[in-house]
Design a protein around this motif. Structure first.
Motif, short mmCIF file in Angstrom:
data_model
loop_
_atom_site.label_atom_id
_atom_site.label_comp_id
_atom_site.label_asym_id
_atom_site.label_seq_id
_atom_site.Cartn_x
_atom_site.Cartn_y
_atom_site.Cartn_z
N ASN A 111 -4.17 3.10 7.06
CA ASN A 111 -5.25 4.05 6.78
C ASN A 111 -4.78 4.92 5.62
O ASN A 111 -3.90 5.77 5.77
N LEU A 112 -5.36 4.68 4.45
CA LEU A 112 -4.85 5.32 3.25
C LEU A 112 -5.04 6.83 3.26
O LEU A 112 -4.22 7.57 2.71
N ALA A 133 1.00 4.18 -2.83
CA ALA A 133 0.74 5.58 -2.47
C ALA A 133 1.89 6.47 -2.92
O ALA A 133 1.68 7.59 -3.37
N LEU A 134 3.13 5.96 -2.81
CA LEU A 134 4.29 6.74 -3.25
C LEU A 134 4.33 6.87 -4.77
O LEU A 134 4.85 7.83 -5.31
N LEU A 183 -0.11 12.54 4.73
CA LEU A 183 1.32 12.67 5.07
C LEU A 183 2.14 12.88 3.82
O LEU A 183 3.06 13.70 3.79
N LEU A 184 1.81 12.14 2.77
CA LEU A 184 2.60 12.24 1.54
C LEU A 184 2.42 13.59 0.85
O LEU A 184 3.35 14.10 0.24
N THR A 192 -4.90 8.80 5.91
CA THR A 192 -3.82 9.36 6.74
C THR A 192 -2.51 9.34 5.98
O THR A 192 -1.75 10.32 5.98
N LEU A 193 -2.25 8.23 5.31
CA LEU A 193 -1.00 8.09 4.56
C LEU A 193 -0.91 9.13 3.45
O LEU A 193 0.11 9.78 3.27
N GLN A 194 -2.02 9.30 2.74
CA GLN A 194 -2.03 10.26 1.63
C GLN A 194 -1.80 11.67 2.13
O GLN A 194 -1.09 12.46 1.51
N THR A 254 8.44 8.15 5.59
CA THR A 254 6.97 8.19 5.50
C THR A 254 6.35 7.17 6.45
O THR A 254 5.39 7.47 7.17
N GLN A 286 0.84 -1.20 0.00
CA GLN A 286 0.00 0.00 0.00
C GLN A 286 0.87 1.25 0.00
O GLN A 286 0.55 2.25 -0.67
N LEU A 287 1.97 1.22 0.74
CA LEU A 287 2.86 2.38 0.80
C LEU A 287 3.49 2.62 -0.57
O LEU A 287 3.56 3.76 -1.04
N GLN A 315 2.16 9.18 13.95
CA GLN A 315 0.90 9.91 13.93
C GLN A 315 -0.27 9.03 14.37
O GLN A 315 -1.06 9.41 15.24
N THR A 316 -0.36 7.86 13.78
CA THR A 316 -1.49 6.99 14.13
C THR A 316 -1.35 6.46 15.55
O THR A 316 -2.33 6.36 16.29
N LYS A 324 6.70 8.30 10.10
CA LYS A 324 5.77 9.40 10.40
C LYS A 324 4.36 8.84 10.55
O LYS A 324 3.60 9.27 11.42
N TYR A 325 4.04 7.88 9.71
CA TYR A 325 2.71 7.27 9.78
C TYR A 325 2.52 6.55 11.12
O TYR A 325 1.49 6.70 11.77
#
Lengths: 200, 354
Positions: B7-8, A169-170, B14-15, B10-12, A183, A165-166, A190-191, A186-187
Motif C-alpha cells: 500500500n503505497l 519510495a525510498l 511511514l517514510l 501507507t508506505l509513504q 521501513t 516499490q520500496l 502497521q498493516t 514497520k510497514y
C-alpha cells in the motif's frame, strides 16, 4: 561439515547480536539470517545465490538447517558459548569472524548481515518476530500449519515486486541496508496490526 | 493476515516520519551512521538505567565541528561510562555522541549552543514522548510497543518471574497495558466484560512476547477450550531445555452493562481451582517429558471490589482497594510441596475510586 556461508553468517550475526542485545537464541539467529537473505533480494540478487535455504519451523518462523549446524559446530569449538537461555560469541569466535570478514565473498554478505542486525537498534527481538509473522510467506505457512520451503518462486517474485516499490519510495540506493529493512518491518507491523484489529 | 501488494500510501506515510531516512536525506550516509550511534547509545544505556514517565533525556550528535561547543565541552561535559555514570532511574540527562561514537555527558547545555545542537541530529524523550530532530525538523517516534515509555530504552528479561512481577507492577496494577484495558466493562474499572479470559491471556502474552527473551511462546487461542490445548501460555527455552506453563485465572465480577446482570462472580476458590488444574497438568507433563525442566506459574488477575452492586457507577477508595493486600489462601500449597510449581502471582487491578 558446515556450509561456509552459513557459518560466516552465524558468527557475524552472533557477534552483532551479542553486542546489541546481550546474546541470541537460535530462533532469533535464524530470523535475522532470513532477514539478511531478504536484503539480498531487495538488491535484486537471485535467492539461489544466498547459499542455503529456509523452511518454516514448528512455530512458523524461518529455519535454515545450515545455520543450525553452524551453531552446533561453533558451540563445540567454543566460538559460541551458552549464557542462561541465550548464547554469546566468545573471543575465539570474534577472532574467527574478524578473519572471515577479510574474504572477498564475505565482504559482500556483510552488508546484508549488518543491515539485518542493525534493525535491533530500532526494534526488540519480539517485534522483529512479530513483523515477520505478518510476512506473506511466513504467515501462509503458519496458518496452514505445515513445514515447507519458504522462498519458493512465486514468493520470491512477490518480494522482488514489493521491494521494487520500496526502492522507488525510498528514492535512493541505500548503502546502509538497515534503512529499507526498518521501513519494511514497520510497514509489516502497521498493516498487520491494522488488519488484525479489523478481524477482532 | 498477509501483505501481498504494498500500500503505497501507507508506505509513504511511514517514510515521511522515518528519522533514518530524514538523516540520510539531510546528511547522506554519514547522517544514517550518526543517528544509529545515538540508537546504539540508548540501547547500551538501557542495560544499566531505566526511563519512566518523568524522565527527560536528550541525546545529540553534531554533524560538523563547532569551536564554541569544543570550548564549552571542556568545562561542561565529561566522558560517559556505561554502568557507572548513570544507574537506576534517569531523571534528566543530556548526552553528546561524538564523531567516534563515544558518549559525553553534559551537566547542562549552555544556551549559547542550543541552536548549534539543533543543526545536527537530536533525540529527545520528554513526558513519554520521543522525537528525533534532524537539522531542526522534528518528527515523533511512533509506538511499536504501545505501553513503553521509550521504544529504544528497553529492559529485557531473561527470568520469567521477574517479567511477571514487572508486568504486575508497571502494567497491570493501574491497567496501563492497553490490551488489559479492553477487558474492563467501563472506564472506572469496576467490573470485567463478560468472559474476559482471552483478553487477559493476550495482554500478558503480548507483554512477555515483547520483553522476555525466549525461543517460543504460545498463546492458547480464544476458541481452544478442549483438553488438547490445556495450557494458557507456554514458553520454551531450548538452550536450557526448560519450559514454563502459565495458567491465567481471574477473580472478581464481570457484568453485562446493557442489562446490569452480573455474568460471573469469582472468589478465592477459582484461584484454588486454577492451582489444582496447573498441578494436574504438571504431573501429567512430568510423566510424558521427564527430561524437560518444566515449571508452572499461576497468574491471578484480581478485580475484586467490596460491596459492589450491579447498579453501582462508582466505588470508594476503601471498598475499591479493600482486597489490595488480601492474598489468596491456597490449600493445598502446591508451591510448597512441588518443586516445579512457582509461588502464584496475584495481580491486583486498581479501580478508579471516588
Amino acid at each position: 561439515m558446515s556450509d561456509p556461508a552459513a557459518y560466516f553468517d552465524m558468527l557475524s550475526l552472533g557477534e552483532r547480536m551479542s553486542d546489541l542485545i546481550e546474546g541470541f537464541s537460535r530462533p532469533e539467529l535464524h530470523l535475522l539470517s532470513y532477514a539478511s537473505c531478504l536484503l539480498s533480494l531487495y538488491e535484486g540478487h537471485p535467492v539461489a545465490d544466498w547459499g542455503y535455504e529456509f523452511i518454516s519451523a514448528d512455530n512458523g518462523l524461518p529455519f535454515a538447517q545450515e545455520i543450525d549446524m553452524a551453531i552446533d559446530i561453533a558451540l563445540g569449538l567454543g566460538q559460541v558459548y551458552p549464557k542462561g537461555p541465550l548464547m554469546l560469541l566468545s573471543p575465539e569466535g570474534a577472532t574467527e569472524v574478524s578473519e572471515l570478514r577479510q574474504l572477498e565473498g564475505n565482504r559482500t554478505r556483510e552488508r546484508y548481515l549488518a543491515g539485518a542486525a542493525d534493525c535491533l537498534l530500532v526494534f526488540n527481538p519480539g517485534n522483529v518476530r512479530e513483523a515477520f509473522n505478518y510476512d506473506p510467506a511466513i504467515s501462509f505457512l503458519k496458518d496452514g500449519r505445515h513445514t515447507a520451503w519458504v522462498l519458493t518462486d512465486p514468493v520470491v517474485e512477490r518480494f522482488y515486486a514489493n521491494f521494487h516499490q520500496l526502492r522507488e519510495a525510498l528514492a535512493y540506493d541505500a548503502h546502509d541496508l538497515s534503512v529499507p529493512l526498518v521501513t519494511w518491518l514497520k510497514y509489516l507491523i502497521q498493516t498487520g496490526r491494522t488488519h488484525d484489529s479489523y478481524k477482532s | 493476515m498477509t501483505v501481498t501488494k504494498v500500500n503505497l500510501e501507507t508506505l509513504q506515510a511511514l517514510l515521511t516520519n522515518e528519522p533514518l531516512l530524514a538523516a540520510k536525506n539531510q546528511f547522506g550516509e554519514q547522517g544514517v551512521s550518526r543517528l544509529k550511534s545515538i540508537l546504539y547509545f540508548l540501547k547500551r544505556c538501557a542495560r544499566y538505567a531505566t526511563v519512566n514517565e518523568k524522565s527527560n533525556l536528550t541525546v545529540f550528535a553534531l554533524m560538523q565541528p563547532d569551536s564554541l561547543v569544543d570550548t564549552l565541552r571542556l568545562n561542561h561535559a565529561t566522558a560517559f561510562q556505561y554502568g557507572v555514570t548513570v544507574l537506576g532511574s534517569i531523571h534528566s540527562l543530556s548526552i553528546e555522541i561524538r564523531e567516534d561514537g563515544s558518549p559525553f555527558v553534559w551537566q547542562s547545555i549552555p544556551t549559547q549552543i542550543g541552536g548549534v545542537i539543533q543543526t545536527g541530529i537530536v533525540y529527545q524523550l520528554l513526558q513519554s514522548v520521543e522525537t528525533f530532530s534532524v537539522n531542526g525538523v522534528a518528527m515523533p517516534v511512533g509506538k511499536v510497543i504501545e505501553d513503553a515509555v521509550s521504544q529504544f530504552c528497553l529492559n529485557y528479561f531473561t527470568d520469567l518471574k521477574e517479567a511477571l512481577v514487572a508486568y504486575r507492577d508497571s502494567m497491570a496494577r493501574t491497567s496501563k497495558c492497553h490490551l488489559l484495558r479492553q477487558a474492563w466493562a467501563e472506564q472506572d474499572r469496576l467490573w470485567f466484560v463478560n468472559e474476559p479470559e482471552y483478553r487477559l491471556r493476550r495482554a500478558l502474552h503480548n507483554y512477555l512476547y515483547s520483553y522476555l527473551r525466549h525461543d517460543d511462546i504460545d498463546l492458547r487461542e480464544e476458541q481452544n477450550v478442549d483438553d488438547s490445548h490445556p495450557v494458557d501460555i507456554k514458553i520454551v527455552w531450548r538452550m536450557e531445555n526448560r519450559s514454563a506453563i502459565i495458567e491465567v485465572k481471574w477473580i472478581g465480577k464481570s457484568i453485562n452493562l446493557a442489562t446490569r446482570n452480573i455474568t460471573a462472580d469469582y472468589g478465592d476458590a477459582r484461584a484454588r481451582t486454577g492451582a489444582d488444574q496447573l498441578a494436574k497438568y504438571l504431573e501429567s507433563h512430568r510423566q510424558e517429558a521427564a527430561k524437560e525442566d518444566t515449571r508452572g506459574y499461576l497468574v491471578v488477575f484480581d478485580c475484586r471490589r467490596k460491596l459492589l452492586k450491579p447498579s453501582a457507577t462508582a466505588v470508594t477508595k476503601a471498598n475499591g482497594l479493600h482486597y489490595q493486600n488480601r492474598d489468596i489462601k491456597y490449600n493445598p500449597k502446591f508451591h510448597k510441596t512441588r518443586q516445579d510449581f512457582e509461588e502464584p502471582i496475584r495481580m491486583f487491578l486498581e479501580p478508579v475510586c471516588v
